[in-house]
Design a protein around this motif. Sequence first.
Motif, short mmCIF file in Angstrom:
data_model
loop_
_atom_site.label_atom_id
_atom_site.label_comp_id
_atom_site.label_asym_id
_atom_site.label_seq_id
_atom_site.Cartn_x
_atom_site.Cartn_y
_atom_site.Cartn_z
N UNK A 1 0.81 -1.22 0.00
CA UNK A 1 0.00 0.00 0.00
C UNK A 1 0.85 1.27 0.00
N UNK A 2 2.06 1.20 0.48
CA UNK A 2 2.94 2.37 0.43
C UNK A 2 3.32 2.69 -1.01
N UNK A 3 3.55 1.66 -1.81
CA UNK A 3 3.90 1.88 -3.21
C UNK A 3 2.74 2.49 -3.98
N UNK A 4 1.50 2.16 -3.60
CA UNK A 4 0.35 2.74 -4.27
C UNK A 4 0.20 4.22 -3.97
N UNK A 5 0.84 4.71 -2.92
CA UNK A 5 0.85 6.14 -2.65
C UNK A 5 1.96 6.85 -3.41
N UNK A 6 3.00 6.12 -3.80
CA UNK A 6 4.13 6.72 -4.51
C UNK A 6 3.84 6.87 -6.01
N UNK A 7 3.24 5.89 -6.63
CA UNK A 7 3.06 5.85 -8.08
C UNK A 7 2.25 6.96 -8.71
N UNK A 8 1.11 7.36 -8.16
CA UNK A 8 0.27 8.36 -8.84
C UNK A 8 0.90 9.75 -8.99
N UNK A 9 1.78 10.13 -8.10
CA UNK A 9 2.34 11.49 -8.16
C UNK A 9 3.21 11.70 -9.40
N UNK A 10 4.22 10.85 -9.67
CA UNK A 10 4.97 11.03 -10.91
C UNK A 10 4.12 10.85 -12.16
N UNK A 11 3.11 9.98 -12.07
CA UNK A 11 2.22 9.78 -13.22
C UNK A 11 1.42 11.05 -13.51
N UNK A 12 0.93 11.70 -12.47
CA UNK A 12 0.18 12.95 -12.65
C UNK A 12 1.07 14.04 -13.24
N UNK A 13 2.29 14.12 -12.76
CA UNK A 13 3.23 15.11 -13.30
C UNK A 13 3.49 14.84 -14.78
N UNK A 14 3.70 13.58 -15.14
CA UNK A 14 3.95 13.23 -16.54
C UNK A 14 2.76 13.56 -17.43
N UNK A 15 1.56 13.26 -16.97
CA UNK A 15 0.37 13.52 -17.78
C UNK A 15 0.15 15.02 -17.97
N UNK A 16 0.30 15.78 -16.90
CA UNK A 16 0.09 17.23 -17.00
C UNK A 16 1.14 17.88 -17.89
N UNK A 17 2.40 17.54 -17.70
CA UNK A 17 3.47 18.14 -18.50
C UNK A 17 3.36 17.74 -19.97
N UNK A 18 2.95 16.50 -20.22
CA UNK A 18 2.78 16.05 -21.61
C UNK A 18 1.58 16.73 -22.26
N UNK A 19 0.50 16.85 -21.53
CA UNK A 19 -0.71 17.47 -22.08
C UNK A 19 -0.47 18.91 -22.50
N UNK A 20 0.25 19.66 -21.67
CA UNK A 20 0.49 21.07 -21.97
C UNK A 20 1.81 21.30 -22.72
N UNK A 21 2.49 20.23 -23.08
CA UNK A 21 3.76 20.28 -23.82
C UNK A 21 4.79 21.16 -23.13
N UNK A 22 4.91 20.99 -21.82
CA UNK A 22 5.93 21.70 -21.06
C UNK A 22 7.23 20.91 -21.12
N UNK A 23 8.30 21.48 -20.60
CA UNK A 23 9.64 20.91 -20.66
C UNK A 23 9.67 19.54 -19.97
N UNK A 24 10.08 18.52 -20.71
CA UNK A 24 10.10 17.16 -20.17
C UNK A 24 11.22 16.95 -19.15
N UNK A 25 12.31 17.70 -19.28
CA UNK A 25 13.39 17.57 -18.29
C UNK A 25 12.96 18.15 -16.95
N UNK A 26 12.20 19.22 -16.99
CA UNK A 26 11.64 19.79 -15.76
C UNK A 26 10.67 18.79 -15.13
N UNK A 27 9.86 18.15 -15.96
CA UNK A 27 8.91 17.14 -15.46
C UNK A 27 9.65 15.98 -14.81
N UNK A 28 10.72 15.52 -15.44
CA UNK A 28 11.49 14.41 -14.89
C UNK A 28 12.10 14.79 -13.54
#
Length: 126
Positions: free
Chosen positions: A47-74
């Motif tokens: 259950x601890x891992x299930x709290x870790x996974x969504x945050x980087x996924x949300x960052x990736x989806x938002x940065x990709x959707x708005x075509x922001x800098x991928x290095x900043x997202x990483x």
Amino acid sequence: MDALILQTAASGAPVTAVAGTFALFALFLSLTAHIAARNVLGDVEVKKAFAVGPVPAAIAVVFTTFQWNSFLALGLALGFDFGFIKFLYGRSNRLSAYIVGIHFVVSVLLGTVLFGLVVILLSAPA
């Protein structure tokens, strides 16, 4: 926005496509976070891992959707990954950074293998 347009054309609903992409990516990152934590710490709660996974996924989806800098997202995703791992597992900065490094490597390797399998299966003759 081209990816969003392609998803809209393929599925008919961009919200469903983006939500599905986020959910699958969050599940994938939760799985790789659990693999990394087990590799370094031994037996840990899933259950601890299930709290870790969504945050980087949300960052990736938002940065990709708005075509922001991928290095900043990483960088931002790795930073939040570090913060969540440090908070949830209660380890030192050094050990938390090691877990984040293992999480990054496992995610890249497993993602590459799974993507390669999907490409091979989709390109097979009918």
